[in-house]
Design a protein around this motif. Structure first.
Motif, PDB file in Angstrom:
ATOM      1  N   ILE A  47       0.841  -1.211   0.000  1.00 56.23           N
ATOM      2  CA  ILE A  47       0.000   0.000   0.000  1.00 56.23           C
ATOM      3  C   ILE A  47       0.874   1.257   0.000  1.00 56.23           C
ATOM      4  O   ILE A  47       0.641   2.208  -0.748  1.00 56.23           O
ATOM      5  N   LEU A  48       1.904   1.262   0.845  1.00 55.19           N
ATOM      6  CA  LEU A  48       2.777   2.442   0.946  1.00 55.19           C
ATOM      7  C   LEU A  48       3.615   2.614  -0.327  1.00 55.19           C
ATOM      8  O   LEU A  48       3.830   3.736  -0.791  1.00 55.19           O
ATOM      9  N   GLY A  49       4.056   1.504  -0.895  1.00 56.38           N
ATOM     10  CA  GLY A  49       4.828   1.564  -2.135  1.00 56.38           C
ATOM     11  C   GLY A  49       3.978   2.163  -3.256  1.00 56.38           C
ATOM     12  O   GLY A  49       4.453   2.992  -4.042  1.00 56.38           O
ATOM     13  N   ASP A  50       2.721   1.735  -3.331  1.00 62.49           N
ATOM     14  CA  ASP A  50       1.814   2.299  -4.352  1.00 62.49           C
ATOM     15  C   ASP A  50       1.660   3.803  -4.146  1.00 62.49           C
ATOM     16  O   ASP A  50       1.684   4.581  -5.097  1.00 62.49           O
ATOM     17  N   ALA A  51       1.492   4.206  -2.884  1.00 58.30           N
ATOM     18  CA  ALA A  51       1.290   5.637  -2.590  1.00 58.30           C
ATOM     19  C   ALA A  51       2.500   6.461  -3.035  1.00 58.30           C
ATOM     20  O   ALA A  51       2.355   7.570  -3.545  1.00 58.30           O
ATOM     21  N   CYS A  52       3.693   5.909  -2.845  1.00 58.33           N
ATOM     22  CA  CYS A  52       4.913   6.624  -3.226  1.00 58.33           C
ATOM     23  C   CYS A  52       5.108   6.639  -4.740  1.00 58.33           C
ATOM     24  O   CYS A  52       6.000   7.312  -5.250  1.00 58.33           O
ATOM     25  N   ASN A  53       4.310   5.839  -5.453  1.00 57.73           N
ATOM     26  CA  ASN A  53       4.414   5.781  -6.915  1.00 57.73           C
ATOM     27  C   ASN A  53       3.148   6.275  -7.595  1.00 57.73           C
ATOM     28  O   ASN A  53       2.765   5.772  -8.657  1.00 57.73           O
ATOM     29  N   LYS A  54       2.501   7.242  -6.962  1.00 59.04           N
ATOM     30  CA  LYS A  54       1.317   7.909  -7.536  1.00 59.04           C
ATOM     31  C   LYS A  54       0.130   6.976  -7.710  1.00 59.04           C
ATOM     32  O   LYS A  54      -0.725   7.208  -8.563  1.00 59.04           O
ATOM     33  N   LYS A  55       0.071   5.874  -6.948  1.00 55.76           N
ATOM     34  CA  LYS A  55      -1.060   4.957  -7.106  1.00 55.76           C
ATOM     35  C   LYS A  55      -1.866   4.815  -5.825  1.00 55.76           C
ATOM     36  O   LYS A  55      -2.549   3.812  -5.606  1.00 55.76           O
ATOM     37  N   GLY A  56      -1.730   5.791  -4.912  1.00 55.36           N
ATOM     38  CA  GLY A  56      -2.461   5.715  -3.647  1.00 55.36           C
ATOM     39  C   GLY A  56      -3.955   5.898  -3.854  1.00 55.36           C
ATOM     40  O   GLY A  56      -4.390   6.583  -4.776  1.00 55.36           O
ATOM     41  N   LYS A  57      -4.762   5.245  -2.993  1.00 52.65           N
ATOM     42  CA  LYS A  57      -6.227   5.392  -3.049  1.00 52.65           C
ATOM     43  C   LYS A  57      -6.712   5.919  -1.697  1.00 52.65           C
ATOM     44  O   LYS A  57      -6.203   5.486  -0.647  1.00 52.65           O
ATOM     45  N   PRO A  58      -7.707   6.824  -1.676  1.00 53.87           N
ATOM     46  CA  PRO A  58      -8.183   7.363  -0.398  1.00 53.87           C
ATOM     47  C   PRO A  58      -8.566   6.270   0.599  1.00 53.87           C
ATOM     48  O   PRO A  58      -8.314   6.385   1.795  1.00 53.87           O
ATOM     49  N   SER A  59      -9.165   5.183   0.110  1.00 55.46           N
ATOM     50  CA  SER A  59      -9.630   4.126   1.016  1.00 55.46           C
ATOM     51  C   SER A  59      -8.465   3.415   1.719  1.00 55.46           C
ATOM     52  O   SER A  59      -8.660   2.752   2.746  1.00 55.46           O
ATOM     53  N   ASP A  60      -7.251   3.558   1.179  1.00 52.93           N
ATOM     54  CA  ASP A  60      -6.100   2.872   1.779  1.00 52.93           C
ATOM     55  C   ASP A  60      -5.742   3.437   3.161  1.00 52.93           C
ATOM     56  O   ASP A  60      -5.143   2.743   3.980  1.00 52.93           O
ATOM     57  N   ILE A  61      -6.086   4.706   3.401  1.00 51.25           N
ATOM     58  CA  ILE A  61      -5.771   5.270   4.729  1.00 51.25           C
ATOM     59  C   ILE A  61      -6.562   4.523   5.801  1.00 51.25           C
ATOM     60  O   ILE A  61      -6.019   4.131   6.837  1.00 51.25           O
ATOM     61  N   ALA A  62      -7.849   4.300   5.524  1.00 50.63           N
ATOM     62  CA  ALA A  62      -8.685   3.576   6.485  1.00 50.63           C
ATOM     63  C   ALA A  62      -8.167   2.143   6.655  1.00 50.63           C
ATOM     64  O   ALA A  62      -8.172   1.593   7.762  1.00 50.63           O
ATOM     65  N   LEU A  63      -7.680   1.587   5.544  1.00 50.14           N
ATOM     66  CA  LEU A  63      -7.146   0.212   5.588  1.00 50.14           C
ATOM     67  C   LEU A  63      -5.932   0.155   6.524  1.00 50.14           C
ATOM     68  O   LEU A  63      -5.804  -0.753   7.355  1.00 50.14           O
ATOM     69  N   ILE A  64      -5.043   1.146   6.400  1.00 47.83           N
ATOM     70  CA  ILE A  64      -3.861   1.185   7.277  1.00 47.83           C
ATOM     71  C   ILE A  64      -4.310   1.354   8.730  1.00 47.83           C
ATOM     72  O   ILE A  64      -3.820   0.669   9.627  1.00 47.83           O
ATOM     73  N   ARG A  65      -5.264   2.254   8.942  1.00 49.88           N
ATOM     74  CA  ARG A  65      -5.713   2.507  10.322  1.00 49.88           C
ATOM     75  C   ARG A  65      -6.435   1.303  10.916  1.00 49.88           C
ATOM     76  O   ARG A  65      -6.460   1.122  12.126  1.00 49.88           O
ATOM     77  N   ASP A  66      -7.034   0.465  10.064  1.00 55.80           N
ATOM     78  CA  ASP A  66      -7.672  -0.770  10.560  1.00 55.80           C
ATOM     79  C   ASP A  66      -6.628  -1.846  10.835  1.00 55.80           C
ATOM     80  O   ASP A  66      -6.672  -2.530  11.851  1.00 55.80           O
ATOM     81  N   LEU A  67      -5.708  -1.989   9.885  1.00 48.59           N
ATOM     82  CA  LEU A  67      -4.750  -3.093   9.944  1.00 48.59           C
ATOM     83  C   LEU A  67      -3.657  -2.884  11.001  1.00 48.59           C
ATOM     84  O   LEU A  67      -3.303  -3.819  11.740  1.00 48.59           O
ATOM     85  N   ALA A  68      -3.139  -1.650  11.086  1.00 47.71           N
ATOM     86  CA  ALA A  68      -1.969  -1.397  11.939  1.00 47.71           C
ATOM     87  C   ALA A  68      -2.204  -1.734  13.421  1.00 47.71           C
ATOM     88  O   ALA A  68      -1.363  -2.418  14.032  1.00 47.71           O
ATOM     89  N   PRO A  69      -3.326  -1.313  14.037  1.00 47.58           N
ATOM     90  CA  PRO A  69      -3.490  -1.659  15.459  1.00 47.58           C
ATOM     91  C   PRO A  69      -3.636  -3.159  15.694  1.00 47.58           C
ATOM     92  O   PRO A  69      -3.187  -3.687  16.722  1.00 47.58           O
ATOM     93  N   VAL A  70      -4.241  -3.858  14.712  1.00 52.22           N
ATOM     94  CA  VAL A  70      -4.378  -5.314  14.852  1.00 52.22           C
ATOM     95  C   VAL A  70      -3.001  -5.962  14.780  1.00 52.22           C
ATOM     96  O   VAL A  70      -2.678  -6.871  15.555  1.00 52.22           O
TER      97      VAL A  70
END
Ligand code: SF4
Ligand code: SF4
Length: 242
Positions: free
Chosen positions: A99-122
């Motif tokens: 997800i982060l690699g995509d974001a750094c290569n102009k392929k980030g999606k708004p929904s990915d922020i919520a995905l990170i915030r869901d996944l990271a605490p777990v």
């Protein structure tokens, strides 16, 4: 820039920077490698912190560095440091890194922020390996500390610092160009305008950031720029260089 540290226990980032001989001017944050595994913003450089035994690297970031790219690299390093194959550490780490690699290569999606915030605490609570836990923890920490730099990669496909390579742009410096035409010949994307004895100009809409012109220029007239762009003419002008 990376500095080797061999100090553990209570200290401060300021003390570590001083002991490493690192320049402190213009720094906005540092990363202390695993097992400490933490980002520290400049405002907290003087605060006491506990450096875990075995922490070997202090990495500095200045204004031109992108913290989304910084997080992408850190997550990649933490993934490499563990052989654990647990679902949350291994699979979660893979997902975050992608997800982060995509974001750094102009392929980030708004929904990915919520995905990170869901996944990271777990990950931080459920991963079996400590590295997997650290990935979850630092992803959340980075979003909280550097959200204004990281989130535009997802919401606007923008890199505020232009620190990610994919967001950097190429330019020809008027003061150095001799109008030799070597860059124009090297460009496969027809993105350079110019003729003999004229300062060449890069069409940013056509440029694919391949870097071939930078390699081809014998005068060092082609530069790659982040947020601060050099002033260039809109079309070729006669060479000024003597
Ligand atoms: S970076 Fe590549 S595409 Fe862009 S102007 Fe240079 S050679 Fe052409
Ligand atoms: S940018 Fe470099 S390679 Fe291109 S015309 Fe100018 S001096 Fe030559």
């Amino acid at each position: 820039m990376d500095y080797t540290i061999n100090q553990a226990g209570a200290t401060s980032v300021s003390a570590l920077l001083s002991a490493s001989g690192a320049a402190t001017e213009g720094l906005k944050a540092v990363w202390l490698s695993y097992p400490t595994a933490t980002f520290v913003p400049a405002a907290r450089f003087d605060e006491e912190l506990e450096v875990a035994e075995g922490t070997s690297c202090l990495r500095t970031y200045d204004e031109g560095d992108c913290m989304c790219d910084a997080l992408y690299r850190v997550v990649g390093e933490l993934r490499m440091a563990t052989e654990c194959t647990c679902t949350f550490g291994h699979e979660g780490g893979y997902q975050l890194h992608t997800i982060l690699g995509d974001a750094c290569n102009k392929k980030g999606k708004p929904s990915d922020i919520a995905l990170i915030r869901d996944l990271a605490p777990v990950m931080a609570s459920q991963a079996i390996c400590d590295e997997g836990k650290a990935i979850g923890r630092v992803a959340l920490q980075a979003l909280d500390l550097f959200g204004d730099e990281i989130e535009p990669h997802f919401t606007k496909k923008q890199c505020p610092t232009c620190g990610c390579d994919a967001f950097k742009t190429f330019h020809v410096l008027v003061s150095k160009c001799t109008g030799c035409g070597k860059c124009l010949k090297a460009c496969d994307d027809d993105a350079i305008l110019g003729k003999a004895k004229f300062v060449h100009v890069i069409n940013q809409r056509k440029c694919t950031q391949c870097g071939a012109c930078l390699e081809a220029c014998p005068e060092g007239a082609v530069v790659r720029a982040g947020a601060k762009k050099p002033k260039t003419p809109p079309k070729p002008i006669p060479v000024r260089r003597k």
